[in-house]
Design a protein around this motif. Structure first.
Motif, PDB file in Angstrom:
ATOM      1  N   SER A  69      -0.815 -16.744   5.047  1.00 19.10           N
ATOM      2  CA  SER A  69       0.652 -17.312   5.691  1.00 19.10           C
ATOM      3  C   SER A  69       1.556 -16.096   5.800  1.00 19.10           C
ATOM      4  N   HIS A  70       1.404 -14.920   5.046  1.00 14.69           N
ATOM      5  CA  HIS A  70       2.077 -13.965   5.131  1.00 14.69           C
ATOM      6  C   HIS A  70       1.636 -12.524   5.965  1.00 14.69           C
ATOM      7  N   LEU A  71       0.719 -12.736   6.663  1.00 10.93           N
ATOM      8  CA  LEU A  71      -0.026 -11.822   7.731  1.00 10.93           C
ATOM      9  C   LEU A  71       0.988 -11.133   8.308  1.00 10.93           C
ATOM     10  N   GLY A  72       1.112  -9.708   8.402  1.00 16.15           N
ATOM     11  CA  GLY A  72       2.115  -9.164   9.214  1.00 16.15           C
ATOM     12  C   GLY A  72       3.607  -8.721   8.598  1.00 16.15           C
ATOM     13  N   GLU A  73       3.553  -9.344   7.437  1.00 15.03           N
ATOM     14  CA  GLU A  73       4.902  -9.131   6.603  1.00 15.03           C
ATOM     15  C   GLU A  73       5.049  -7.898   5.772  1.00 15.03           C
ATOM     16  N   ASN A  74       6.154  -7.407   5.518  1.00 15.44           N
ATOM     17  CA  ASN A  74       6.321  -6.202   4.748  1.00 15.44           C
ATOM     18  C   ASN A  74       6.218  -6.639   3.158  1.00 15.44           C
ATOM     19  N   GLY A 105      -2.745   2.463 -15.487  1.00 14.10           N
ATOM     20  CA  GLY A 105      -3.024   2.854 -16.966  1.00 14.10           C
ATOM     21  C   GLY A 105      -2.153   2.006 -18.053  1.00 14.10           C
ATOM     22  N   ARG A 106      -2.358   2.587 -19.157  1.00 15.72           N
ATOM     23  CA  ARG A 106      -1.561   1.864 -20.273  1.00 15.72           C
ATOM     24  C   ARG A 106      -0.310   1.708 -20.180  1.00 15.72           C
ATOM     25  N   LYS A 107       0.485   2.737 -19.574  1.00 17.92           N
ATOM     26  CA  LYS A 107       1.798   2.963 -19.503  1.00 17.92           C
ATOM     27  C   LYS A 107       2.312   3.389 -17.839  1.00 17.92           C
ATOM     28  N   LYS A 108       1.408   3.254 -17.085  1.00 15.68           N
ATOM     29  CA  LYS A 108       1.656   4.054 -15.934  1.00 15.68           C
ATOM     30  C   LYS A 108       1.603   2.874 -14.668  1.00 15.68           C
ATOM     31  N   VAL A 109       2.693   2.836 -13.898  1.00 17.28           N
ATOM     32  CA  VAL A 109       2.801   1.506 -12.859  1.00 17.28           C
ATOM     33  C   VAL A 109       2.846   2.381 -11.671  1.00 17.28           C
ATOM     34  N   VAL A 110       2.156   2.103 -10.566  1.00 16.75           N
ATOM     35  CA  VAL A 110       2.360   2.303  -9.351  1.00 16.75           C
ATOM     36  C   VAL A 110       2.945   1.421  -8.287  1.00 16.75           C
ATOM     37  N   ARG A 111       3.644   1.766  -7.517  1.00 17.84           N
ATOM     38  CA  ARG A 111       4.694   0.965  -6.716  1.00 17.84           C
ATOM     39  C   ARG A 111       4.250   1.533  -5.003  1.00 17.84           C
ATOM     40  N   ARG A 112       3.709   0.597  -4.280  1.00 19.35           N
ATOM     41  CA  ARG A 112       3.589   1.025  -2.844  1.00 19.35           C
ATOM     42  C   ARG A 112       4.193   0.016  -2.073  1.00 19.35           C
ATOM     43  N   ARG A 113       4.580   0.250  -0.784  1.00 19.03           N
ATOM     44  CA  ARG A 113       5.209  -0.329   0.288  1.00 19.03           C
ATOM     45  C   ARG A 113       4.270  -0.279   1.517  1.00 19.03           C
ATOM     46  N   GLY A 114       4.194  -1.256   2.314  1.00 14.54           N
ATOM     47  CA  GLY A 114       3.506  -1.530   3.319  1.00 14.54           C
ATOM     48  C   GLY A 114       3.451  -2.894   3.710  1.00 14.54           C
ATOM     49  N   THR A 115       2.551  -3.138   4.587  1.00 14.56           N
ATOM     50  CA  THR A 115       2.364  -4.270   5.464  1.00 14.56           C
ATOM     51  C   THR A 115       1.071  -5.041   5.287  1.00 14.56           C
ATOM     52  N   LEU A 116       1.074  -6.335   4.907  1.00 10.79           N
ATOM     53  CA  LEU A 116      -0.307  -7.006   4.820  1.00 10.79           C
ATOM     54  C   LEU A 116      -0.801  -7.158   6.203  1.00 10.79           C
ATOM     55  N   SER A 117      -1.832  -6.554   6.365  1.00  9.33           N
ATOM     56  CA  SER A 117      -2.632  -6.485   7.596  1.00  9.33           C
ATOM     57  C   SER A 117      -3.817  -7.376   7.735  1.00  9.33           C
ATOM     58  N   PHE A 144      -7.948  -8.153   0.214  1.00  8.57           N
ATOM     59  CA  PHE A 144      -7.086  -8.180   1.300  1.00  8.57           C
ATOM     60  C   PHE A 144      -6.637  -6.747   1.548  1.00  8.57           C
ATOM     61  N   VAL A 145      -6.041  -6.471   2.838  1.00 11.51           N
ATOM     62  CA  VAL A 145      -5.767  -4.861   3.145  1.00 11.51           C
ATOM     63  C   VAL A 145      -4.391  -4.773   3.403  1.00 11.51           C
ATOM     64  N   VAL A 146      -3.749  -3.815   2.831  1.00 14.38           N
ATOM     65  CA  VAL A 146      -2.375  -3.451   3.259  1.00 14.38           C
ATOM     66  C   VAL A 146      -2.272  -1.974   3.793  1.00 14.38           C
ATOM     67  N   ASP A 147      -1.712  -2.105   5.005  1.00 17.52           N
ATOM     68  CA  ASP A 147      -1.315  -0.840   5.675  1.00 17.52           C
ATOM     69  C   ASP A 147       0.065  -0.333   4.985  1.00 17.52           C
ATOM     70  N   LEU A 148      -0.192   1.002   4.332  1.00 15.87           N
ATOM     71  CA  LEU A 148       0.841   1.569   3.625  1.00 15.87           C
ATOM     72  C   LEU A 148       1.881   2.423   4.538  1.00 15.87           C
ATOM     73  N   ASP A 149       2.882   2.512   4.045  1.00 15.62           N
ATOM     74  CA  ASP A 149       4.081   3.399   4.619  1.00 15.62           C
ATOM     75  C   ASP A 149       3.612   4.759   4.639  1.00 15.62           C
TER      76      ASP A 149
END
Length: 97
Positions: A14-19, A27-39, A46-51
């Motif tokens: 229901s959120h396809l195409g949304e940012n 890792g234990r103390k590492k967090v990764v943030r990624r922005r993109g669009t649910l493609s 599920f696949v996310v096209d990244l900025d």
């Protein structure tokens, strides 16, 4: 009781195409943030096209089990977080009927 992978997939459908923003444990103390669009959504991933301004690669894929086990969190720009256990079992059963 957590919801099923099928329910998680239908919510993402229901959120396809949304940012969105994905917060993943790297890792234990590492967090990764990624922005993109649910493609795209498939049977088990599920696949996310990244900025391209923020990332060196174009796409990333995650499994629905990553959401179920809370390895990743998803925040849509126009919505609340997608959580695996936010619906009660009675709501899931009502949707199935």
């Amino acid at each position: 009781m957590p919801t099923s992978l099928k329910t998680i997939k239908s919510r993402l459908d229901s959120h396809l195409g949304e940012n969105l923003t994905i917060v993943a444990q790297a890792g234990r103390k590492k967090v990764v943030r990624r922005r993109g669009t649910l493609s795209e959504t498939f049977h088990s991933v599920f696949v996310v096209d990244l900025d391209q301004n923020e990332n060196s690669f174009e796409r990333v894929s995650y499994s629905y089990a990553d959401l179920l086990t809370k390895s990743i969190d998803i925040q849509f720009d126009s919505d609340e977080p997608v959580e695996a256990d936010s619906e009660s079992d009675s709501d899931v059963e009502a949707e199935a009927e």
